[in-house]
Write a protein that holds these residues in place. Structure first.
Motif: not given
Length: 706
Positions: A53-62, A260-273
């Motif tokens: 549950g530790v934050a690793i990477q944020s990714l801009r979606i919107d 970054q690469q993992v974030a791009q694979k898993l984060l698809k919508a804004p405000s996700q965790q």
């Protein structure tokens, strides 16, 4: 709502209490709660979490605006609230959502002065932010919108507390450019959390509210005046310096252990965790170790690298470093030449088929192999040849010629099929496309494919998929013989066997049990080190994403130091024990005649054990067809003229025998025979004077003769 009487202090006019009461009575009752507003709020960035549950990477979606997660008022510096009220709404704590006194002043100034004046309270501004119908057009708000805004502000003031209104306002208001909300503004302009804002920074943010696009000098001038009104200790020079620095900053929102690469694979919508399988501490350490090694190799023209760590039991990806920084390329998924890293799977296949044992002798001398496109002449990495060596030494010391000879034994198509079953989906071409150089890793594979295949070795031949997200245990399929996988793992952990090429002291020699293999592709374009311990598989690649060659960098000096560092980190407090021998594996003393290698205890698949491995003289060897191997599929190359196409038959102990193809005698088998291929199935035999076949094999030729 309480009926209040507001008076214009200059006596120009009075707003009757009846008007205020009528305004209150006309207000609607449907006011959203703060909880509902928070629930509908969407941060523009999504956050990748590690397994804990530790934050690793944020990714801009919107991409329309930048909003970070909602910030509670208790987590916002009190200096900002004070600055905003001083700049926007000094009577915020006293009025009922609409400051009628300010409205009167604004009306007077708008009628009789050149500079218009606004009277929107913080509550009125929040009401407009919550209701899209209250947003002004290019020409401003209509009278109807203004009236509705007044009513909505009174509703909010009745339904919410002042701290709730201030909290929502600070989270929804735009500060500058794309920065919406205090979280994005504090991080983007000052690189800090809202709780850390000082008076000067708070004054700057408050000064941006009326004119988010104002020039830095104008913002600094307004902030300076505001700081003076607040009796802050900051000088105008201090405020101007902070303003200049804030506007020069990039609005980057980096967090601790980038993936970054993992974030791009898993984060698809804004405000996700999204919770991943990564371990933040390991991810951070692996990235630092890789970056440090790349920096140390800069003078040898090494610019890029990638790394992946798998949990052997679950297949969960614990670390995924797509590059060492400064690149958008995902080196874990990119396809590169595998080099010698495919050899363990070749030897496992030969052991499984009982065509070789770990004690079998292979000839490490120059060899020319006829192919449809010409002669293939493999070389060893050090350009030297060792003569006769055991399979153990050949694999551990990564000798190329013995590997090619092993491939000739098991068959190109069979080895190609085995690699595909191990998950090398990148091998999309037929076996003939790669040829015998497949033994030396001429095919392009990804680091993730390679690491997961080694995980199959670590798991005794059971193959599964790798995963970046937590999942239920999967059912794995048996792809490798457990006995062969065990023997190959024992070979890859044998530092004495690898000393022929690498010496006894190198980065592959861990203080705990580990099996490891290095590889270097043609022209030193790719450098690999992949290996496993009892619990983990680690794969490392270094090279250049642009395909440039490295200068004098081998697997031991390039990728191996990173592999060793990460393995040591993983096993700081966790032991790694050698696997137990599976059923059907025997350990026997063996010696060689002549004594090519010292006697030793060796592992054998039951039924293949031997106390002595003797090199027979040519006259004592059994006749055998060396090429083509049985069940081969040979393709006619459409780019080679038909009259130039040849397949070269090769035999062992062919004295007194003849080549016979499909019943027709071709010539004596004491030498190779160059045959012009014809499409179809064929039977090739070595036949003696008695017309008895001493050796027989079948092969198929595909293609069309022109």
């Amino acid at each position: 709502m309480r009926p209040l009487r507001y008076e214009w202090r200059a006596g120009r006019f009075r707003l009757a209490a009846a008007a205020a009461a009528w305004l209150a009575a006309s207000a609607a009752a449907a006011v959203p709660t703060l909880a509902e507003v928070q629930a509908s709020y969407r941060a523009s960035d999504s956050v990748l979490l590690d397994r804990n549950g530790v934050a690793i990477q944020s990714l801009r979606i919107d991409l329309a605006a930048r909003r970070l997660p909602w910030v509670k008022l208790d987590d916002i510096s009190p200096a900002l609230g004070a600055a905003v009220m001083q700049a926007e709404d000094q009577r915020f704590m006293q009025h009922g959502g609409v400051d009628l006194e300010a409205l009167g002043k604004a009306a007077w100034d708008n009628l009789f002065r050149r500079r218009p004046r606004g009277a929107s309270t913080i509550t009125m501004q929040l009401a407009a932010q919550l209701d899209p119908d209250l947003q002004p057009s290019a020409a401003g708000r209509s009278w109807g919108q203004k009236w509705d805004q007044l009513k909505a502000a009174r509703e909010l003031d009745d339904a919410w507390s002042k701290p709730q209104i201030l909290e929502a306002y600070l989270n929804l208001v735009s500060f500058r450019g794309e920065l919406q909300g205090v979280g994005a503004a504090a991080r983007g302009l000052f690189g800090k959390a809202p709780s850390g804002l000082n008076v000067a920074e708070s004054a700057i943010l408050a000064s941006l509210l009326r004119a988010p696009a104002a020039a830095p000098k104008l913002v600094a001038r307004r902030a300076c005046a505001l700081a003076k009104e607040m009796h802050a200790g900051a000088t105008c020079g201090d405020v101007e310096a902070v303003t200049d620095h804030a506007f020069a900053r990039s609005a980057a929102m980096a967090v601790l252990a980038p993936a970054q690469q993992v974030a791009q694979k898993l984060l698809k919508a804004p405000s996700q965790q999204v919770r991943s399988t990564l371990d933040a501490g390991l991810q951070r350490y692996a990235q630092a170790a890789l970056r440090q090694q790349i920096m140390s190799l800069r003078e040898r023209n090494v610019k890029d690298g990638a790394l992946v760590v798998l949990d052997n039991a679950s297949g969960e990806i614990l670390a995924y470093v797509g590059n060492a920084g400064g690149s958008e390329v995902d080196g874990v998924a990119a396809l590169r030449q595998a080099g010698s890293t495919l050899k363990p799977f070749l030897y496992a296949l030969a052991l499984e088929r009982k065509q070789l044992t770990a004690a079998s002798l292979l000839d490490d001398t120059p060899v020319d192999i006829s192919t449809a496109s010409g002669l293939y002449i493999p070389q060893n990495y050090d350009k030297e040849f060792k003569g006769y060596v055991s399979s153990r030494t050949s694999l551990a010391s990564s000798l190329n010629v013995p590997a090619v000879r092993a491939l000739m034994l098991v068959g190109l198509d069979r080895f190609h099929g085995r690699l595909r079953s191990l998950g090398f989906d990148s091998l999309g071409e037929s076996a003939d496309f790669y040829g015998y150089s497949l033994a030396l890793g001429s095919a392009d594979v990804s680091l993730l494919e390679l690491a997961n295949a080694y995980r199959t070795l670590a798991s005794g031949g059971l193959h599964g998929t790798a995963s970046l997200v937590p999942r239920a245990p999967e059912t794995r399929q048996r792809v490798l013989d457990a006995r062969a996988a065990f023997i190959v793992g024992d070979i890859l952990s044998d530092r004495a066997a690898r000393s022929v090429t690498f010496g006894l002291k190198n980065e592959l020699a861990t203080t705990f049990w580990a099996a490891v293999k290095t590889g270097t592709s043609k022209d030193m374009r790719d450098n690999w080190c992949v290996g496993y311990s009892e619990r983990y598989t680690v794969g490392v690649w270094v090279g250049n994403f642009d395909g440039g060659s490295m200068w004098d960098v081998s697997g031991v000096t390039g990728a191996a130091p990173v592999w060793r560092d990460v393995m040591d980190y993983l096993h700081q407090h966790v032991p790694s024990r050698a696997p137990a021998a599976p059923a059907g594996v025997l350990r026997r003393e063996v010696r060689w005649q002549p004594a090519f290698e010292p006697p030793r205890a060796e592992w054998f698949i039951a039924g293949t054990e031997s106390a002595e491995v003797a090199l027979l003289a040519d006259g004592r060897r059994a006749p055998r067809i060396l090429y083509p191997v049985d069940a081969s599929i040979i393709a006619i190359d459409p780019d080679i003229p038909d009259d130039r196409q040849r397949v070269f038959f090769q035999a062992q102990a062919g004295q007194g025998l003849s080549w016979v193809l499909d019943g027709a005698i071709l010539g004596p088998a004491t030498e190779g025979y160059a045959w012009r291929p014809a499409p179809g199935a064929h039977e090739l035999a070595l036949v003696g004077a008695s017309a008895t076949a001493a050796a027989t094999m079948r092969f198929t030729v595909r293609g069309t003769s022109r």
